[in-house]
Design a protein around this motif. Structure first.
Motif, PDB file in Angstrom:
ATOM      1  N   ARG A   1       0.808  -1.215   0.000  1.00  0.00           N
ATOM      2  CA  ARG A   1       0.000   0.000   0.000  1.00  0.00           C
ATOM      3  C   ARG A   1       0.847   1.273   0.000  1.00  0.00           C
ATOM      4  O   ARG A   1       0.465   2.284  -0.606  1.00  0.00           O
ATOM      5  CB  ARG A   1      -0.916  -0.001   1.233  1.00  0.00           C
ATOM      6  CG  ARG A   1      -1.877   1.187   1.289  1.00  0.00           C
ATOM      7  CD  ARG A   1      -2.888   1.008   2.414  1.00  0.00           C
ATOM      8  NE  ARG A   1      -3.670  -0.209   2.193  1.00  0.00           N
ATOM      9  CZ  ARG A   1      -4.714  -0.288   1.373  1.00  0.00           C
ATOM     10  NH1 ARG A   1      -5.122   0.793   0.714  1.00  0.00           N
ATOM     11  NH2 ARG A   1      -5.361  -1.414   1.213  1.00  0.00           N
TER      12      ARG A   1
ATOM     13  N   LYS B   1       0.094   6.338   3.797  1.00  0.00           N
ATOM     14  CA  LYS B   1      -1.349   6.518   3.888  1.00  0.00           C
ATOM     15  C   LYS B   1      -1.858   7.458   2.798  1.00  0.00           C
ATOM     16  O   LYS B   1      -1.278   8.506   2.519  1.00  0.00           O
ATOM     17  CB  LYS B   1      -1.734   7.066   5.266  1.00  0.00           C
ATOM     18  CG  LYS B   1      -3.237   7.162   5.485  1.00  0.00           C
ATOM     19  CD  LYS B   1      -3.555   7.530   6.916  1.00  0.00           C
ATOM     20  CE  LYS B   1      -5.048   7.735   7.114  1.00  0.00           C
ATOM     21  NZ  LYS B   1      -5.845   6.548   6.702  1.00  0.00           N
ATOM     22  N   GLU B   2      -2.965   7.096   2.204  1.00  0.00           N
ATOM     23  CA  GLU B   2      -3.558   7.850   1.112  1.00  0.00           C
ATOM     24  C   GLU B   2      -4.110   9.201   1.597  1.00  0.00           C
ATOM     25  O   GLU B   2      -4.477   9.354   2.759  1.00  0.00           O
ATOM     26  CB  GLU B   2      -4.699   7.044   0.468  1.00  0.00           C
ATOM     27  CG  GLU B   2      -4.292   5.679  -0.024  1.00  0.00           C
ATOM     28  CD  GLU B   2      -4.401   4.570   1.020  1.00  0.00           C
ATOM     29  OE1 GLU B   2      -4.354   3.402   0.641  1.00  0.00           O
ATOM     30  OE2 GLU B   2      -4.516   4.892   2.232  1.00  0.00           O
TER      31      GLU B   2
ATOM     32  N   ALA C   1      -9.078   4.590   0.606  1.00  0.00           N
ATOM     33  CA  ALA C   1      -8.079   3.524   0.718  1.00  0.00           C
ATOM     34  C   ALA C   1      -7.839   2.974  -0.673  1.00  0.00           C
ATOM     35  O   ALA C   1      -8.784   2.659  -1.402  1.00  0.00           O
ATOM     36  CB  ALA C   1      -8.568   2.409   1.647  1.00  0.00           C
TER      37      ALA C   1
ATOM     38  N   GLY D   1      -6.805  -2.834  -3.783  1.00  0.00           N
ATOM     39  CA  GLY D   1      -5.737  -3.801  -3.951  1.00  0.00           C
ATOM     40  C   GLY D   1      -5.376  -4.012  -5.412  1.00  0.00           C
ATOM     41  O   GLY D   1      -6.262  -4.152  -6.258  1.00  0.00           O
TER      42      GLY D   1
ATOM     43  N   THR E   1     -11.379  -1.450   1.462  1.00  0.00           N
ATOM     44  CA  THR E   1     -10.505  -1.818   0.353  1.00  0.00           C
ATOM     45  C   THR E   1     -11.020  -3.091  -0.299  1.00  0.00           C
ATOM     46  O   THR E   1     -12.115  -3.569  -0.034  1.00  0.00           O
ATOM     47  CB  THR E   1      -9.043  -1.956   0.814  1.00  0.00           C
ATOM     48  OG1 THR E   1      -8.194  -2.036  -0.338  1.00  0.00           O
ATOM     49  CG2 THR E   1      -8.838  -3.172   1.693  1.00  0.00           C
TER      50      THR E   1
ATOM     51  N   GLN F   1      -1.785   8.408  -3.736  1.00  0.00           N
ATOM     52  CA  GLN F   1      -1.475   7.117  -3.132  1.00  0.00           C
ATOM     53  C   GLN F   1      -0.176   6.597  -3.737  1.00  0.00           C
ATOM     54  O   GLN F   1       0.171   6.932  -4.878  1.00  0.00           O
ATOM     55  CB  GLN F   1      -2.615   6.118  -3.339  1.00  0.00           C
ATOM     56  CG  GLN F   1      -3.027   5.883  -4.780  1.00  0.00           C
ATOM     57  CD  GLN F   1      -4.343   5.120  -4.892  1.00  0.00           C
ATOM     58  OE1 GLN F   1      -5.309   5.390  -4.158  1.00  0.00           O
ATOM     59  NE2 GLN F   1      -4.398   4.157  -5.802  1.00  0.00           N
TER      60      GLN F   1
ATOM     61  N   CYS G   1       0.943   3.141  -3.684  1.00  0.00           N
ATOM     62  CA  CYS G   1       0.996   1.676  -3.729  1.00  0.00           C
ATOM     63  C   CYS G   1       1.815   1.195  -4.928  1.00  0.00           C
ATOM     64  O   CYS G   1       1.997   1.912  -5.914  1.00  0.00           O
ATOM     65  CB  CYS G   1      -0.412   1.114  -3.787  1.00  0.00           C
ATOM     66  SG  CYS G   1      -1.498   1.987  -4.939  1.00  0.00           S
TER      67      CYS G   1
ATOM     68  N   TRP H   1      -6.401  -8.554   4.138  1.00  0.00           N
ATOM     69  CA  TRP H   1      -6.010  -7.217   3.731  1.00  0.00           C
ATOM     70  C   TRP H   1      -5.193  -6.545   4.835  1.00  0.00           C
ATOM     71  O   TRP H   1      -5.210  -6.983   5.991  1.00  0.00           O
ATOM     72  CB  TRP H   1      -7.223  -6.375   3.340  1.00  0.00           C
ATOM     73  CG  TRP H   1      -7.743  -6.750   1.990  1.00  0.00           C
ATOM     74  CD1 TRP H   1      -8.910  -7.378   1.694  1.00  0.00           C
ATOM     75  CD2 TRP H   1      -7.074  -6.542   0.733  1.00  0.00           C
ATOM     76  NE1 TRP H   1      -9.022  -7.585   0.336  1.00  0.00           N
ATOM     77  CE2 TRP H   1      -7.912  -7.085  -0.280  1.00  0.00           C
ATOM     78  CE3 TRP H   1      -5.859  -5.965   0.365  1.00  0.00           C
ATOM     79  CZ2 TRP H   1      -7.573  -7.054  -1.633  1.00  0.00           C
ATOM     80  CZ3 TRP H   1      -5.516  -5.943  -0.977  1.00  0.00           C
ATOM     81  CH2 TRP H   1      -6.365  -6.466  -1.957  1.00  0.00           C
ATOM     82  N   ASP H   2      -4.521  -5.497   4.471  1.00  0.00           N
ATOM     83  CA  ASP H   2      -3.499  -4.892   5.330  1.00  0.00           C
ATOM     84  C   ASP H   2      -4.031  -3.785   6.235  1.00  0.00           C
ATOM     85  O   ASP H   2      -3.272  -3.229   7.017  1.00  0.00           O
ATOM     86  CB  ASP H   2      -2.395  -4.305   4.453  1.00  0.00           C
ATOM     87  CG  ASP H   2      -2.933  -3.298   3.434  1.00  0.00           C
ATOM     88  OD1 ASP H   2      -4.024  -3.546   2.872  1.00  0.00           O
ATOM     89  OD2 ASP H   2      -2.275  -2.265   3.202  1.00  0.00           O
TER      90      ASP H   2
END
Length: 462
Positions: free
Chosen positions: A91, A94-95, A111, A114, A204, A247, A249, A283-284
């Motif tokens: 990820r 933080k977004e 968020a 994925g 998410t 973001q 990721c 999920w994280d």
């Protein structure tokens, strides 16, 4: 006539005796689960000592190691790891996201979805277009969509009693929406969280890009923020409202991981298998308690209960902790591939991946009306005292689904707990151990054990 009558009486007496034995045995399973159950404390360790377990992460690797030790400690006849290569998505930081209304910036929770790509380092700012379905997106086309952020705001249909149906209906915009928007030149996608709840927790979940197609950054937005954004778009002219998000990721090279498998060998048919499983990855954003810590802990508890009560199964019983259900399904695919390569005969597979809530029953994939009628006639009375007697046609689960292609004769079964709370916390920071009820979790483990027992004793040839 007399011989026929005597035969009928004998068969009836045998059936009554068999039902009585089954009833006594099932009661033993429930007593063991409720008095000496270990799945709740095992779940506590998984959630609190290991935590998030996204495929490819350090948490996933740690959970594999611990899970094997757990099964070894129970003394099952066989415990082993099944190697599988899995996606490794991270990820990042933080977004951030804002609704931009003139000179005002209104922060909203998002968020990254994925497998999404990142935004540019500075983020993306663009006008935003709201749609409620991919069909609506298609109707607008490139002339309207190009250069903009698409806001998928299709709501969770509250009319479904079984909330999984609502999740499936709304989920298309998350799975396929960003890829569809990219075809029309969108620069990003924001997707309403797939939940019946109104809160500020973004949910998410995975998205899938078209192979070789353009990839745009995609994120989930909380339902309250989605409503706010929708209202602002409705009340103001489009050029006045912009959206910004950022973001970081990324997808790293595939990582080596494992399914974790424990087995009790069948006393009569060691080469016939009944599988029960859930997915070890999560999920994280949180601890993956209900999704799917409860499922894997119930699965291993089935084998523990069988051993603790002294039951010797006729067929081999497996507990499988699948890896990578959330963003690739590689564990389920690998398990089916190996089963086919080894020419294993599988009677049934049961998946528990709908949370650890109060058990209601089981769904049988592809079951005919006549099968269900006979099934309910014979087994509903045995499960009814425990309120786990809803035996219906329906889906099974993502991880056992590939077995249908490699082992065509198998019956795929889904464990069906009460569904009303699951999607409130699904894929959110709220999916933590504290939101699992001990007794509900134990009742579910006992219910699954009872079904495994009935299949083992009587088969599924109704």
């Amino acid at each position: 006539m007399k011989k026929t009558l005597l035969l009928s009486v004998a068969l009836l007496a045998t059936a009554i005796s068999s039902n009585a034995q089954d009833s006594v045995q099932i009661r033993k399973f429930y007593d063991e689960a409720l008095v000496n159950g270990q799945c709740y404390e095992n779940l506590r360790y998984l959630c609190k000592k290991i935590g998030q377990r996204l495929s490819g992460s350090a948490g996933a690797a740690k959970s594999v190691e611990w899970s094997k030790k757990l099964m070894d400690g129970y003394g099952f006849d066989k415990v082993y790891l099944q190697e599988v290569m899995v996606p490794h998505w991270v990820r990042g930081t933080k977004e951030q996201a804002y609704i931009i209304d003139g000179n005002k910036k209104i922060a909203v929770p998002i968020a990254a979805l994925g497998m999404s790509v990142a935004t540019p380092a500075a983020g993306i700012t663009a006008n935003i277009i709201e749609v409620r379905s991919i069909k609506e997106l298609d109707a607008l086309g490139e002339s309207v969509i190009k250069g903009k952020i698409v806001f998928f705001n299709g709501p969770f249909d509250q009319r479904f009693i079984e909330t999984g149906a609502g999740y499936g209906a709304a989920g298309v915009q998350r799975f396929a929406g960003p890829a569809a928007a990219a075809k029309y030149g969108a620069v990003g996608a924001i997707v309403r969280s797939i939940t019946p709840a109104l809160d500020d927790y973004p949910h998410t979940g995975g998205t899938v890009y078209d192979e070789g197609g353009k990839k745009i950054p995609a994120a989930a937005i909380s339902t309250l923020a989605a409503n706010k954004l929708s209202n602002m778009l409705r009340l103001r002219k489009l050029p006045l409202i912009k959206f910004y998000f950022k973001q970081s990721c990324q997808t790293l090279p595939d990582a080596r991981s494992y399914n974790v498998i424990g087995e009790i060998k069948g006393s009569e048919h060691p080469n016939k298998f009944i599988t029960v499983g859930g997915h070890l990855d999560s999920w994280d954003l949180a601890e993956g308690a209900h999704d799917d810590g409860t499922g894997v802990m119930q699965s291993v508890e089935v084998l523990r209960i069988l051993k603790a009560t002294g039951y010797k199964p006729k067929n081999s019983i497996r507990a499988v902790f699948f890896m990578n259900e959330e963003n690739g399904h590689k564990g389920g695919l690998k398990y089916a591939e190996i089963a086919a390569a080894n020419k294993e005969e599988h009677i049934a597979a049961i998946e528990t991946d709908e949370g650890g809530f109060t058990p209601r029953g089981f769904s049988f994939e592809g079951a005919s009306a006549s099968f269900l009628k006979d099934l309910n006639k014979k087994w509903k009375p045995l499960l009814e005292p425990y309120e786990a007697d809803r035996l219906i046609a329906g889906g099974s689960g993502t991880d056992i689904e590939p077995l249908k292609e490699t082992v065509p004769s198998i019956m795929l079964i889904g464990f069906r707990p009460d569904s009303q709370r699951y999607f409130d916390i699904h894929h959110t920071p709220n999916d933590v151990f504290e939101n699992v009820n001990k007794r509900e979790l134990e009742l579910g483990a006992a219910s699954i054990t009872s079904l495994v027992y009935l299949i083992d004793q009587h088969g599924l040839n109704f």
